[in-house]
Design a protein around this motif. Structure first.
Motif, PDB file in Angstrom:
ATOM      1  N   MET A   1       0.732  -1.163  -0.130  1.00  0.00           N
ATOM      2  CA  MET A   1       0.366   0.026   0.103  1.00  0.00           C
ATOM      3  C   MET A   1       1.022   1.583   0.369  1.00  0.00           C
ATOM      4  O   MET A   1       1.484   1.439   0.736  1.00  0.00           O
ATOM      5  CB  MET A   1      -0.700  -0.294   0.886  1.00  0.00           C
ATOM      6  CG  MET A   1      -1.588   1.296   1.465  1.00  0.00           C
ATOM      7  SD  MET A   1      -3.068   1.006   2.705  1.00  0.00           S
ATOM      8  CE  MET A   1      -1.841   0.713   4.412  1.00  0.00           C
ATOM      9  N   ASN A   2       0.651   2.433  -0.692  1.00  0.00           N
ATOM     10  CA  ASN A   2       1.381   3.229  -0.982  1.00  0.00           C
ATOM     11  C   ASN A   2       0.731   4.489  -0.668  1.00  0.00           C
ATOM     12  O   ASN A   2      -1.163   4.393  -1.155  1.00  0.00           O
ATOM     13  CB  ASN A   2       2.178   3.390  -2.262  1.00  0.00           C
ATOM     14  CG  ASN A   2       3.136   2.448  -2.840  1.00  0.00           C
ATOM     15  OD1 ASN A   2       4.503   1.898  -1.788  1.00  0.00           O
ATOM     16  ND2 ASN A   2       3.493   1.731  -3.666  1.00  0.00           N
ATOM     17  N   ILE A   3       1.072   5.622   0.327  1.00  0.00           N
ATOM     18  CA  ILE A   3      -0.592   6.574   0.466  1.00  0.00           C
ATOM     19  C   ILE A   3       0.898   8.259   0.619  1.00  0.00           C
ATOM     20  O   ILE A   3       1.609   7.566   0.697  1.00  0.00           O
ATOM     21  CB  ILE A   3      -0.856   6.514   1.786  1.00  0.00           C
ATOM     22  CG1 ILE A   3      -1.163   5.127   2.580  1.00  0.00           C
ATOM     23  CG2 ILE A   3      -0.665   7.595   2.019  1.00  0.00           C
ATOM     24  CD1 ILE A   3      -1.439   5.293   3.940  1.00  0.00           C
ATOM     25  N   VAL A   4       0.119   8.926  -0.350  1.00  0.00           N
ATOM     26  CA  VAL A   4       0.853  10.327  -0.724  1.00  0.00           C
ATOM     27  C   VAL A   4      -0.658  10.920   0.162  1.00  0.00           C
ATOM     28  O   VAL A   4      -1.168  11.136   0.439  1.00  0.00           O
ATOM     29  CB  VAL A   4       1.087  10.643  -2.128  1.00  0.00           C
ATOM     30  CG1 VAL A   4       1.497  11.810  -1.820  1.00  0.00           C
ATOM     31  CG2 VAL A   4       2.003   9.271  -2.490  1.00  0.00           C
ATOM     32  N   GLY A   5      -0.094  11.766   1.306  1.00  0.00           N
ATOM     33  CA  GLY A   5      -0.608  12.571   1.530  1.00  0.00           C
ATOM     34  C   GLY A   5      -0.609  13.527   2.713  1.00  0.00           C
ATOM     35  O   GLY A   5       1.195  13.985   1.414  1.00  0.00           O
TER      36      GLY A   5
ATOM     37  N   TYR B   1      -1.330  16.306   8.303  1.00  0.00           N
ATOM     38  CA  TYR B   1      -2.329  14.771   8.848  1.00  0.00           C
ATOM     39  C   TYR B   1      -1.297  13.861   9.031  1.00  0.00           C
ATOM     40  O   TYR B   1      -2.794  12.490   9.255  1.00  0.00           O
ATOM     41  CB  TYR B   1      -3.403  14.660   8.238  1.00  0.00           C
ATOM     42  CG  TYR B   1      -3.789  14.487   7.091  1.00  0.00           C
ATOM     43  CD1 TYR B   1      -3.635  13.585   6.948  1.00  0.00           C
ATOM     44  CD2 TYR B   1      -4.359  15.390   6.352  1.00  0.00           C
ATOM     45  CE1 TYR B   1      -3.371  12.903   4.822  1.00  0.00           C
ATOM     46  CE2 TYR B   1      -4.478  15.039   4.598  1.00  0.00           C
ATOM     47  CZ  TYR B   1      -3.525  14.459   4.202  1.00  0.00           C
ATOM     48  OH  TYR B   1      -3.981  13.684   3.084  1.00  0.00           O
ATOM     49  N   VAL B   2      -0.418  14.076   8.653  1.00  0.00           N
ATOM     50  CA  VAL B   2       0.649  12.814   8.779  1.00  0.00           C
ATOM     51  C   VAL B   2       0.597  11.973  10.583  1.00  0.00           C
ATOM     52  O   VAL B   2       0.284  10.613  10.290  1.00  0.00           O
ATOM     53  CB  VAL B   2       2.257  13.188   8.929  1.00  0.00           C
ATOM     54  CG1 VAL B   2       2.788  13.328   9.782  1.00  0.00           C
ATOM     55  CG2 VAL B   2       2.457  11.603   8.323  1.00  0.00           C
ATOM     56  N   GLU B   3       0.592  12.414  11.616  1.00  0.00           N
ATOM     57  CA  GLU B   3       0.399  11.595  11.859  1.00  0.00           C
ATOM     58  C   GLU B   3      -0.817  11.110  12.909  1.00  0.00           C
ATOM     59  O   GLU B   3      -0.893   9.699  13.303  1.00  0.00           O
ATOM     60  CB  GLU B   3       0.720  13.059  13.971  1.00  0.00           C
ATOM     61  CG  GLU B   3       2.103  13.209  14.016  1.00  0.00           C
ATOM     62  CD  GLU B   3       2.396  14.722  14.915  1.00  0.00           C
ATOM     63  OE1 GLU B   3       1.285  15.262  15.386  1.00  0.00           O
ATOM     64  OE2 GLU B   3       3.843  15.375  14.631  1.00  0.00           O
TER      65      GLU B   3
ATOM     66  N   GLU C   1       5.113  19.077   1.048  1.00  0.00           N
ATOM     67  CA  GLU C   1       3.755  19.517   2.064  1.00  0.00           C
ATOM     68  C   GLU C   1       3.356  17.644   1.804  1.00  0.00           C
ATOM     69  O   GLU C   1       2.075  17.863   2.732  1.00  0.00           O
ATOM     70  CB  GLU C   1       3.078  19.893   0.558  1.00  0.00           C
ATOM     71  CG  GLU C   1       3.164  21.490   0.862  1.00  0.00           C
ATOM     72  CD  GLU C   1       2.536  22.578  -0.346  1.00  0.00           C
ATOM     73  OE1 GLU C   1       1.810  21.590  -0.311  1.00  0.00           O
ATOM     74  OE2 GLU C   1       2.820  23.201  -0.832  1.00  0.00           O
ATOM     75  N   HIS C   2       4.146  17.211   1.526  1.00  0.00           N
ATOM     76  CA  HIS C   2       3.726  15.920   1.619  1.00  0.00           C
ATOM     77  C   HIS C   2       4.088  14.825   2.056  1.00  0.00           C
ATOM     78  O   HIS C   2       5.533  14.711   2.783  1.00  0.00           O
ATOM     79  CB  HIS C   2       3.483  14.973  -0.360  1.00  0.00           C
ATOM     80  CG  HIS C   2       2.502  15.956  -0.977  1.00  0.00           C
ATOM     81  ND1 HIS C   2       2.608  17.346  -1.897  1.00  0.00           N
ATOM     82  CD2 HIS C   2       0.601  16.150  -1.429  1.00  0.00           C
ATOM     83  CE1 HIS C   2       1.599  17.634  -2.194  1.00  0.00           C
ATOM     84  NE2 HIS C   2       0.851  16.867  -2.269  1.00  0.00           N
ATOM     85  N   PHE C   3       3.294  13.682   2.847  1.00  0.00           N
ATOM     86  CA  PHE C   3       3.915  12.588   3.105  1.00  0.00           C
ATOM     87  C   PHE C   3       4.298  11.166   1.875  1.00  0.00           C
ATOM     88  O   PHE C   3       3.085  11.486   1.714  1.00  0.00           O
ATOM     89  CB  PHE C   3       3.883  12.190   4.618  1.00  0.00           C
ATOM     90  CG  PHE C   3       2.895  11.233   4.646  1.00  0.00           C
ATOM     91  CD1 PHE C   3       2.217  10.227   5.064  1.00  0.00           C
ATOM     92  CD2 PHE C   3       1.583  12.915   4.647  1.00  0.00           C
ATOM     93  CE1 PHE C   3       1.789   9.720   4.785  1.00  0.00           C
ATOM     94  CE2 PHE C   3       0.554  11.915   4.854  1.00  0.00           C
ATOM     95  CZ  PHE C   3       0.013  10.576   5.385  1.00  0.00           C
ATOM     96  N   TYR C   4       4.438  10.357   2.366  1.00  0.00           N
ATOM     97  CA  TYR C   4       5.055   8.978   1.499  1.00  0.00           C
ATOM     98  C   TYR C   4       5.352   7.976   2.160  1.00  0.00           C
ATOM     99  O   TYR C   4       5.872   7.856   3.066  1.00  0.00           O
ATOM    100  CB  TYR C   4       6.196   9.230   0.491  1.00  0.00           C
ATOM    101  CG  TYR C   4       5.803  10.517  -0.685  1.00  0.00           C
ATOM    102  CD1 TYR C   4       4.888  10.512  -1.970  1.00  0.00           C
ATOM    103  CD2 TYR C   4       6.741  11.424  -0.223  1.00  0.00           C
ATOM    104  CE1 TYR C   4       5.175  11.737  -2.883  1.00  0.00           C
ATOM    105  CE2 TYR C   4       6.609  12.648  -0.897  1.00  0.00           C
ATOM    106  CZ  TYR C   4       5.752  12.474  -2.530  1.00  0.00           C
ATOM    107  OH  TYR C   4       5.770  14.223  -2.767  1.00  0.00           O
ATOM    108  N   PHE C   5       4.080   6.367   2.265  1.00  0.00           N
ATOM    109  CA  PHE C   5       4.087   6.420   2.917  1.00  0.00           C
ATOM    110  C   PHE C   5       3.831   4.476   2.571  1.00  0.00           C
ATOM    111  O   PHE C   5       3.040   4.497   1.346  1.00  0.00           O
ATOM    112  CB  PHE C   5       2.877   6.238   4.056  1.00  0.00           C
ATOM    113  CG  PHE C   5       2.963   5.177   4.780  1.00  0.00           C
ATOM    114  CD1 PHE C   5       3.148   4.677   6.618  1.00  0.00           C
ATOM    115  CD2 PHE C   5       2.261   3.579   4.613  1.00  0.00           C
ATOM    116  CE1 PHE C   5       3.189   4.059   7.212  1.00  0.00           C
ATOM    117  CE2 PHE C   5       1.782   2.885   5.387  1.00  0.00           C
ATOM    118  CZ  PHE C   5       2.386   2.199   6.246  1.00  0.00           C
TER     119      PHE C   5
END
Lengths: 352, 649
Positions: free
Chosen positions: B9-13, B17-19, B294-298
């Motif tokens: 699963m790859n998430i960009v957000g 709100y990452v926490e 601005e973004h995080f990649y999980f």
């Protein structure tokens, strides 16, 4: 007879493990290889060391990593022997394993003091799985006193405590001396508790080694260290074979270096001293190792179904690793095979 | 009942709100975090990050984190102190953390509780330290009490200096042996903790030398001598004793006060602890997340069946892209293995993991292992009564938190079932009806049944092996190797030949069988060169058909044939143990007859049963495990997988 039966399994195991040791041909090949990578490949492809080396394969090889894996190998091998022994014999091996625990402890103390900082200290620890000390926890402490707090209940606490009150540049020296002294004391003390006369005789090799270490200490300390005779005497190791405390006291108080040299030249340990002074200093350690190595070979050959074989084998495996590491080091200096032999414990003739 | 399908699963957000996202994932407890930097760098992140016009990836340190407020040194020391005070009362609890969390109010709460408690706690600590010090002084002055003289006289000697400390026995010996050369007067004043206590008096001029000698003797200076204590030692001791008691009273008072505060804040503090613990975990997870301005990649592994649920949970976030990637072709990616089994088989996963975690591509061996284990154990240890005891013991152990318990209780049921077949109840064969046969009266049937069971299990093992090799795309081996189709055919034909020899029952004529066997052996002999030829991949590693090759191959084939025989015969043991089980009881039965008294015989029967359940049960358990590991796993199980470890609190 029953005594002999006890060792039939461990002797068989050791014979099997001995056959895994490197032959002279292996050593010659290793010496002639170009670089560390080739040495690594040779060890990994052709020898029992692949047990500890295989997982380094396919990566960039660092000299350090290979050396550490080899060190680890000794411990694994000795732990294996422990399986086949019981009671006093097992205790002896446990005492022997203290040397790794103590080396680790010294490293931890240095790390906590901030004097050395390897990247992953974990990889530098070699203690046996039988060690009851939690080194990971010790490494997390930020002062010697906190380390000591965690060591409470062990002998190390009592040994280190007096020096922890004044941590100066001599701290490491005292720790080193006191822990080494403790190790050799424990080792021979457990050896002397072995039940049969025959066993006790096989500890001769250990006690002669202590003799040599004591002579080296007295020689070096007198020659180089700013130290009173009382201090030198207090640091000698117990349980020497030929020279006990009183004899050593004589050496320290009644002899100067010249007299000591000429006296010892008449003894079994002459090989340490019948050279000129520069030569004595430079090769002292290697000469001690070499002497012990050949003693161990002899002991191995002439012990049948006895504990002597165990003691001899352990020494031989230590020396094998030491020699391989010497070879690996020499690769850095691009030495020829002929030159490398000078730094090895075993004597090997190389035709170039 | 298999290795569960996992998906990346790859998430960009958005960073703000990452926490919260990480918190949801932690509470979800079913995602194994993967290193997002690594995924992006190796172009496995399902969105092309660089082309997506998203800004450049930054280091973790450059991202503002809510944790920053909570990670300054001052705050950490505060929460550490609270942990010291409340320590035992804290428990991590998922439920507390559900719902909105306000880190700021938590920080306020920690500060508040800290403010109330820390002064008292510090004073308490000070008193305790003082009491410790006094204790030490009392000890030292007790050693000095024989010197009936005011301490200030000794303290203020003009030319001499004194110190008090302990030496171990062997060092005392060394000191004695060298008295003549020591630069001090040494007086023995007592013993303590197996060590000897000495007062050492040396001239000021020789103080350094003396100190160095003492150091080399591991001399441990005792603490507690103070220049402000000037009276006679015995007077000092009484005075210190009094002081200590006084302090002790104060300590008790303080402890009571602190307990009251602790009681008041118990829950609030536990909540704070949970929040901080959560943030610590979040912090840990963040190390594997990539960030841009601005973004995080999980990236993380998640079971396919939970796709909808995680989507539901994460749907509340705006501007978030979630992508799933089930294209696991890349050989560099090692997919973790999550075993999924029903309640009956689940406990047996322990046995699998003891041997090794299966590869993601492998068929989960758990069901086969569980069924065969249960069957074999019951066959060897069939007894209605003893099985019931095992069932009870197993359940008891399970409730005590002993993992093996659930396996033992299942084995008990299997044993009870076979007990019915054998008509055996606590060893007695006359109490209940026999459904099938009595092992001891049908020795041959039992032994033959054992071999038949063995052959069946081995055949199933071959099939598993072929499937596994096929699934891991090792096609050539799945056909040609000893554990592949060739091996299976060879084994099957040999069995048929043996069957024909002993029973005359010829399904296929012997010449045909022999030629098949011969063909299989030739294939096994030349397996390596054949594969090399077929795959044509490694031209340089061409196999030389020299003598060493033939010697090696010959012995390999020889070994294969040997192991076919030995693996099969190995299963005789299950028949042997079925007989042994009865035999052991007969031994006890005759003992009971010899005792020949009501109570005595009963005791022998009971002891016998305990012995059989404990010892024989254990031996049978181990024997079955041996059959599983050695005879069967070697056919099909590789291991070497990575266990699925989801991120949790």
């Amino acid at each position: 007879m029953i005594n002999n039966m006890k060792f039939s399994t461990v002797n068989t195991k050791i014979s099997a493990m001995k056959s895994n040791m490197l032959s002279e041909k292996d050593f010659i090949t290793l010496m002639k290889l170009e670089n560390v990578k080739e040495v690594f490949n040779y060890l990994n492809d052709n020898t029992a060391f692949n047990k500890v080396l295989w997982n380094l394969k396919g990566r960039k090889i660092h000299r350090n990593e290979v050396e550490r894996a080899l060190y680890k190998y000794r411990v694994i091998v000795i732990e294996k022997i422990m399986f086949y022994l019981r009671d006093e014999y097992k205790n002896f091996i446990k005492s022997y394993m203290l040397r790794y625990e103590i080396e680790d402890l010294k490293l931890v103390l240095e790390v906590v003091l901030g004097r050395t900082k390897p990247d992953n200290f974990q990889d530098y620890l070699f203690s046996s799985k039988y060690s009851k000390i939690n080194f990971t926890e010790l490494l997390e402490q930020d002062s010697i006193n906190k380390v000591l707090e965690k060591l409470k209940g062990t002998d190390y606490y009592r040994l280190i405590l007096p020096y922890s009150k004044q941590i100066d540049d001599k701290f490491s020296f005292y720790i080193e001396m006191i822990l080494d002294k403790y190790y050799y004391h424990q080792l021979v003390a457990t050896a002397l508790k072995l039940p049969y006369q025959e066993d006790k005789e096989s500890t001769e090799i250990l006690r002669k080694n202590i003799d040599l270490l004591n002579l080296e200490w007295i020689y070096r300390a007198t020659k180089y260290y700013d130290m009173s005779k009382e201090e030198i005497l207090n640091f000698v190791l117990d349980y020497g074979y030929k020279y006990d405390y009183h004899k050593l006291k004589d050496f320290i108080y009644a002899f100067d270096l010249k007299k000591l040299k000429s006296y010892l030249e008449q003894t079994e340990y002459a090989f340490l001293f019948n050279h000129n002074y520069d030569d004595i200093d430079m090769y002292m350690e290697r000469r001690i190792d070499r002497y012990t190595f050949y003693k161990a070979l002899h002991l191995y050959r002439f012990s049948t179904l006895s504990f002597g074989k165990v003691i001899a084998y352990i020494q031989l495996i230590e020396f094998e690793v030491k020699d391989i590491i010497s070879i690996i080091e020499s690769k850095r200096y691009q030495m020829s095979a002929g030159e490398i032999t000078k730094y090895l414990i075993r004597t090997i003739e190389v035709v170039e | 009942m298999a290795v569960e399908k996992l998906i990346m699963m790859n998430i960009v957000g958005k960073n703000h709100y990452v926490e919260k996202v990480i918190k949801d994932i932690l509470l979800f407890e079913n995602v194994q975090i993967a290193d997002a930097y690594n995924e992006i760098e190796n172009f496995r992140f399902s969105m092309d990050v660089t082309d997506n016009n998203l800004d450049e990836i930054l280091g973790f340190a450059e991202v503002q984190s809510g944790l920053k407020n909570a990670s300054n040194e001052d705050f950490v020391s505060k929460s550490n102190l609270l942990q010291e005070v409340f320590g035992d009362h804290y428990t991590v609890d998922k439920k507390i953390l559900e719902g909105e969390i306000d880190l700021k109010s938590t920080i306020r709460s920690v500060n508040k509780i800290y403010d109330e408690i820390h002064t008292k706690y510090k004073i308490l600590k000070m008193f305790n330290d003082d009491i410790n010090q006094i204790q030490k002084s009392i000890k030292v002055y007790n050693f000095l009490s024989s010197a009936n003289i005011e301490m200030d006289k000794i303290n203020n000697m003009e030319n001499f200096h004194y110190t008090i400390g302990t030496l171990s026995k062997e060092n005392v010996e060394r000191l004695k042996n060298n008295y003549s050369n020591i630069t001090a007067i040494v007086v023995h004043v007592g013993a303590y903790d197996e060590n000897e206590v000495y007062v050492v008096i040396s001239p000021y001029d020789l103080e350094t030398e003396t100190n160095r000698i003492l150091k080399s003797l591991n001399f441990n200076k005792l603490e507690g001598v103070k220049s402000e204590y000037t009276k006679k030692p015995s007077q000092i001791v009484t005075w210190l004793q009094k002081k200590k008691n006084h302090f002790q009273e104060k300590v008790e008072l303080l402890e009571k006060e602190i307990d009251i505060i602790k009681e008041r804040y118990k829950e609030e503090s536990n909540y704070d602890y949970n929040v901080l613990h959560l943030y610590e975990k979040i912090h840990e997870v963040m190390k594997d997340i990539a960030f841009s301005k601005e973004h995080f990649y999980f990236s993380g592994w998640i079971p396919v069946r939970l796709k909808k649920e995680i989507l539901a949970i994460l749907s509340k976030y705006e501007d978030m892209i979630i992508m799933f990637n089930d294209n696991h072709q890349n050989p560099n990616v090692r997919i973790p293995t999550k075993l999924k089994n029903n309640w009956l088989f689940k406990p047996f996963e322990t046995f699998i993991k003891m041997y090794g975690v299966p590869l993601y591509e492998e068929v989960d061996p758990t069901p086969f292992l569980s069924i065969s284990y249960l069957f074999l154990f019951g066959f060897m240890f069939g007894d209605l009564g003893q099985g019931f005891v095992l069932f009870l013991l197993g359940n008891l152990a399970r409730f005590k938190g002993f993992q093996l318990g659930s396996i033992i209780s299942r084995l008990g049921i299997s044993s009870m079932f076979f007990g019915l077949l054998y008509g055996s109840f606590f060893g007695f064969e006359t109490i209940i009806k026999t459904w099938w046969l009595k092992p001891f009266s049908n020795v041959n049937t039992i032994l033959i049944a054992a071999i038949v069971i063995g052959v069946t299990l081995i055949l199933i093992g071959y099939i598993y092996g072929i499937v596994n090799q096929y699934k891991s795309k090792d096609y050539y081996n799945s056909v040609l190797s000893r554990n592949g189709v060739t091996g299976l055919v060879l084994y099957f034909c040999i069995i048929l030949v043996v069957l024909a020899l002993f029973t005359g029952n010829r399904l296929i004529s012997i010449p045909i069988l022999s030629s098949i066997i011969l063909a299989a052996i030739v294939i096994l002999l030349f397996k390596e060169p054949i594969i090399a030829k077929l795959s044509k991949a490694n031209h340089n590693s061409s196999h030389k058909l020299d003598s060493s090759f033939f010697v090696e191959s010959f012995f390999e084939v020889f070994e294969i044939l040997m192991s076919i025989v030995s693996n099969t015969l190995s299963f005789i043991r299950i028949g042997a143990f079925a007989l042994n089980h009865v035999g052991l009881f007969i031994a006890f039965e005759s003992l009971a007859h010899m005792v020949n008294s009501g109570i005595g015989s009963t005791i022998v029967y009971i002891l016998g049963n305990i012995f059989i359940i404990g010892l024989e049960g254990l031996i049978v358990g181990i024997q079955v495990l041996r059959l599983e590991y050695y005879e069967l796993f070697s056919k099909y199980f590789q291991g070497g997988g990575i266990e699925f470890k989801p991120a949790k609190l």
